[in-house]
Design a protein around this motif. Structure first.
Motif, PDB file in Angstrom:
ATOM      1  N   ILE A   1      44.169  28.561  35.598  1.00  0.00           N
ATOM      2  CA  ILE A   1      42.855  29.063  35.201  1.00  0.00           C
ATOM      3  C   ILE A   1      41.831  28.746  36.283  1.00  0.00           C
ATOM      4  O   ILE A   1      41.008  29.590  36.636  1.00  0.00           O
ATOM      5  CB  ILE A   1      42.434  28.485  33.835  1.00  0.00           C
ATOM      6  N   SER A   2      41.901  27.541  36.829  1.00  0.00           N
ATOM      7  CA  SER A   2      40.948  27.166  37.885  1.00  0.00           C
ATOM      8  C   SER A   2      41.146  28.006  39.137  1.00  0.00           C
ATOM      9  O   SER A   2      40.233  28.156  39.942  1.00  0.00           O
ATOM     10  CB  SER A   2      41.056  25.678  38.211  1.00  0.00           C
ATOM     11  N   ARG A   3      42.337  28.594  39.302  1.00  0.00           N
ATOM     12  CA  ARG A   3      42.609  29.479  40.437  1.00  0.00           C
ATOM     13  C   ARG A   3      42.298  30.935  40.114  1.00  0.00           C
ATOM     14  O   ARG A   3      42.537  31.821  40.937  1.00  0.00           O
ATOM     15  CB  ARG A   3      44.069  29.364  40.851  1.00  0.00           C
ATOM     16  N   GLY A   4      41.830  31.193  38.893  1.00  0.00           N
ATOM     17  CA  GLY A   4      41.439  32.544  38.513  1.00  0.00           C
ATOM     18  C   GLY A   4      42.574  33.446  38.106  1.00  0.00           C
ATOM     19  O   GLY A   4      42.483  34.670  38.232  1.00  0.00           O
ATOM     20  N   ARG A   5      43.638  32.885  37.598  1.00  0.00           N
ATOM     21  CA  ARG A   5      44.767  33.705  37.156  1.00  0.00           C
ATOM     22  C   ARG A   5      44.630  34.036  35.678  1.00  0.00           C
ATOM     23  O   ARG A   5      44.123  33.240  34.897  1.00  0.00           O
ATOM     24  CB  ARG A   5      46.080  32.960  37.389  1.00  0.00           C
ATOM     25  N   GLY A   6      45.129  35.196  35.304  1.00  0.00           N
ATOM     26  CA  GLY A   6      45.056  35.656  33.925  1.00  0.00           C
ATOM     27  C   GLY A   6      46.260  35.224  33.109  1.00  0.00           C
ATOM     28  O   GLY A   6      47.253  34.713  33.645  1.00  0.00           O
ATOM     29  N   PRO A   7      46.214  35.440  31.796  1.00  0.00           N
ATOM     30  CA  PRO A   7      47.260  34.952  30.899  1.00  0.00           C
ATOM     31  C   PRO A   7      48.634  35.584  31.128  1.00  0.00           C
ATOM     32  O   PRO A   7      49.657  34.921  30.970  1.00  0.00           O
ATOM     33  CB  PRO A   7      46.732  35.306  29.507  1.00  0.00           C
ATOM     34  N   GLN A   8      48.645  36.840  31.524  1.00  0.00           N
ATOM     35  CA  GLN A   8      49.920  37.520  31.753  1.00  0.00           C
ATOM     36  C   GLN A   8      50.670  36.867  32.925  1.00  0.00           C
ATOM     37  O   GLN A   8      51.862  36.580  32.834  1.00  0.00           O
ATOM     38  CB  GLN A   8      49.647  38.993  32.031  1.00  0.00           C
ATOM     39  N   ARG A   9      49.975  36.617  34.004  1.00  0.00           N
ATOM     40  CA  ARG A   9      50.603  36.008  35.176  1.00  0.00           C
ATOM     41  C   ARG A   9      50.992  34.553  34.898  1.00  0.00           C
ATOM     42  O   ARG A   9      52.059  34.099  35.308  1.00  0.00           O
ATOM     43  CB  ARG A   9      49.663  36.084  36.372  1.00  0.00           C
ATOM     44  N   ILE A  10      50.128  33.825  34.204  1.00  0.00           N
ATOM     45  CA  ILE A  10      50.428  32.427  33.881  1.00  0.00           C
ATOM     46  C   ILE A  10      51.694  32.359  33.034  1.00  0.00           C
ATOM     47  O   ILE A  10      52.585  31.552  33.300  1.00  0.00           O
ATOM     48  CB  ILE A  10      49.244  31.769  33.145  1.00  0.00           C
TER      49      ILE A  10
END
Length: 146
Positions: A67-76
């Motif tokens: 999240i701190s790197r700006g990634r969305g839930p699908q990628r995580i």
């Protein structure tokens, strides 16, 4: 063949550096010392029972970092699966994350492209593809343009 003590030392040293999933730790221990599957599983079970190895804790830390790197839930979610975290644990870690995905998508769009919302369809599509690549769902992408 390395003895069990050497493999345990390697595993604990890896866990001291950062959290690892069970799958990830097993791969790294196998790379660094030769041990059979039975003894490796016994070692991992021991580390879990001692509380050194916990997939739920790993997933929570991974979600916070992503999240701190700006990634969305699908990628995580995809990356957690790649690291051997089961779907239930991954879903729980994502659900427990205190984040508004729409706001995060908007922040990432503004950070990359600026605050002005494009009127041009091609530019809007380009920015949407960027957000989709970061792992945001369609509803969050649409919200980033409002």
């Amino acid at each position: 063949m390395a003895n069990g003590r050497e493999c345990e030392t390697i595993a604990v040293r890896l866990l001291a550096q950062r959290e690892h999933s069970r799958h990830e730790l097993a791969q790294k221990v196998r790379q660094r010392c030769e041990c059979d599957t039975i003894s490796l599983n016994a070692l991992l079970d021991k580390l879990q029972s001692l509380g050194y190895l916990d997939d739920a804790r790993y997933a929570a830390a991974f979600v916070r970092s992503s999240i701190s790197r700006g990634r969305g839930p699908q990628r995580i979610n995809y990356e957690l699966r790649e690291h051997g975290v089961d779907d239930t644990t991954a879903a729980q870690a994502l659900a427990e994350a205190d984040v508004d995905w729409h706001d995060l998508a908007c922040e990432q769009r503004i950070k990359k492209f600026g605050g002005e919302i494009p009127a041009d369809y091609k530019e809007r599509a380009r920015q949407s593809r960027f957000l989709a690549g970061r792992g945001f769902y369609t509803d969050a992408i649409k919200a980033a343009f409002q």
